[in-house]
Scaffold this active site. Structure first.
Site, short mmCIF file in Angstrom:
data_model
loop_
_atom_site.label_atom_id
_atom_site.label_comp_id
_atom_site.label_asym_id
_atom_site.label_seq_id
_atom_site.Cartn_x
_atom_site.Cartn_y
_atom_site.Cartn_z
N LYS A 178 0.84 -1.19 0.00
CA LYS A 178 0.00 0.00 0.00
C LYS A 178 0.89 1.24 0.00
O LYS A 178 1.93 1.27 0.66
CB LYS A 178 -0.90 0.02 1.23
CG LYS A 178 -1.79 -1.21 1.38
CD LYS A 178 -2.89 -1.23 0.34
CE LYS A 178 -3.91 -2.30 0.66
NZ LYS A 178 -5.05 -2.30 -0.32
N HIS A 314 -9.80 -9.91 -7.16
CA HIS A 314 -9.54 -9.14 -5.96
C HIS A 314 -9.92 -9.96 -4.72
O HIS A 314 -11.10 -10.17 -4.45
CB HIS A 314 -10.34 -7.84 -5.98
CG HIS A 314 -10.16 -7.00 -4.75
ND1 HIS A 314 -11.10 -6.97 -3.73
CD2 HIS A 314 -9.16 -6.17 -4.37
CE1 HIS A 314 -10.68 -6.15 -2.78
NE2 HIS A 314 -9.52 -5.65 -3.14
#
Length: 387
Positions: A178, A314
């Site tokens: 991230k 996902h």
């Protein structure tokens, strides 16, 4: 596989859904101080909403990740639609659920609830036929390549490096962190990761929509040029189609722009891939627990194939490993730290990567999952434990 009495093709003749029950479990994260962060969100738990459908002495299960309100939606709006419906045709029940939920709200929590019920219906059908789910679906593949995903923005550098290098040591050649919560911190974080994993593995970045268009373009070039990042996920918000398209057109040629995890309906995906200047993404993403379940994934797979775009799964690895074998233009699956933890805690029969991929267990019917009720009970926030 040993045949079970009452299973096989005849088991579907006239078979109807007898009952539906809904549960939810909230599992705390294991991040620093009990919290995890990405570019735009901080959280301290992950909630799994579990739906079970029953027919002819068999039970199918499905689930989604989201707020506990999705459990209430599944119970109050969707369960009455599927109860008494034909087990043989999950897509027909999917259509009925879509019609019933029109005024209740299709996107968001509604789509998540529908996804969980749809997965449970497919799982039930496969179990009644004594088939692994992957063999019930129009499969193009027998395994799904994965990439390791986590690398939260509040991880200290040593934990960040250890997590991503740990996936590489397991034979996973793609890893994602991230980024973009505090952009000026990212060079230090990316340098630590690249040193830890070496030059060979592919490095992915996920901004979770934290950046503006020009800022995202600046970081796209830096990510690619300085750390050989090949995948930039949601550099701007997924609703900013022009921003995504601008980054795809003006960013580095070898840096792919990806989005789609927050697409709930077929039109959401069409918006990402259609436009006067072409698609807004280089690789489309879909979440089986948000986009309408197995039935929704099959629709999106057709769209991605028609637009000559790969489709990436996902999260939700235990379901996605089966569902995305049916995607012709399959790219890979996000092997997400939080979901791996939750699924291993709540279910028996989860999968582990082998040679960088998840291969569905064809020795078990349906998804191959069984609920670990005793382990799940301390985390319950909705429903009651079955007798």
């Amino acid at each position: 596989m040993t045949s079970v009495p009452g299973t096989g093709p005849k088991a579907l003749d006239g078979c109807e859904v007898a009952s539906v029950d809904v549960h939810a479990f909230e599992v705390p994260t294991d991040g620093p101080g009990g919290r995890e962060q990405d570019g735009t969100l901080e959280w301290d738990s992950t909630t799994l909403v579990l739906v079970r459908v029953h027919a002819a002495g068999r039970t199918g299960l499905g689930y989604t990740y989201g707020d506990v309100s999705a459990a209430s939606f599944a119970r109050s709006v969707l369960a009455p639609v599927v109860q008494g419906g034909p087990v043989s045709s999950p897509p027909a029940l999917w259509e009925r659920m879509g019609a019933r939920m029109r005024n209740a709200g299709r996107p968001g929590a509604g789509a998540m609830a529908l996804s969980a019920v749809d997965v449970a219906l497919w799982d039930l059908k496969a179990r009644l036929l004594d088939l692994p789910l992957v063999h019930l679906l129009p499969a193009h593949h027998d395994r799904v390549p994965v990439y390791g995903s986590g690398g939260f923005t509040n991880y200290p550098p040593d934990r960040l490096a250890d997590q991503l290098s740990g996936w590489v040591e397991q034979g996973i050649g793609r890893v994602k962190l991230k980024t973009s919560r505090v952009p000026e911190d990212d060079p230090r974080r990316l340098t630590a990761v690249r040193r830890a994993v070496g030059d060979g593995p592919e490095l992915f970045a996920d901004a979770n929509g934290a950046l503006g268009r020009k800022e995202a373009l600046y970081w796209a070039h830096r990510f690619h040029d300085e750390w050989d990042v090949r995948w930039f996920e949601e550099p701007v918000g997924s609703a900013d189609l022009e921003g995504l398209r601008m980054l795809r057109e003006r960013g580095p040629a070898r840096l792919e722009v990806a989005a789609g995890e927050y697409a709930f309906t077929a039109q959401d995906f069409a918006n990402l891939v259609d436009g006067p200047r072409g698609p807004a993404v280089d690789c489309l993403q879909a979440d089986v627990t948000r986009c309408g379940g197995i039935t929704g994934v099959l629709e999106v797979a057709g769209l991605s194939g028609a637009r000559h775009l790969d489709l990436s799964a996902h999260c939700a690895p235990a379901v996605s490993a089966h569902a995305f074998c049916a995607v012709r233009r399959l790219r890979h699956l996000e092997y997400f730290h939080d979901h791996v933890r939750v699924e291993r805690l709540l279910f028996d029969g989860t999968l582990s990567p082998e040679d960088g991929a998840l291969r569905p267990d064809t020795g078990r019917p349906g998804l191959g999952l069984e609920v670990r009720w005793a382990d799940a009970e301390p985390y319950r926030v909705h429903g009651t434990r079955p007798a």
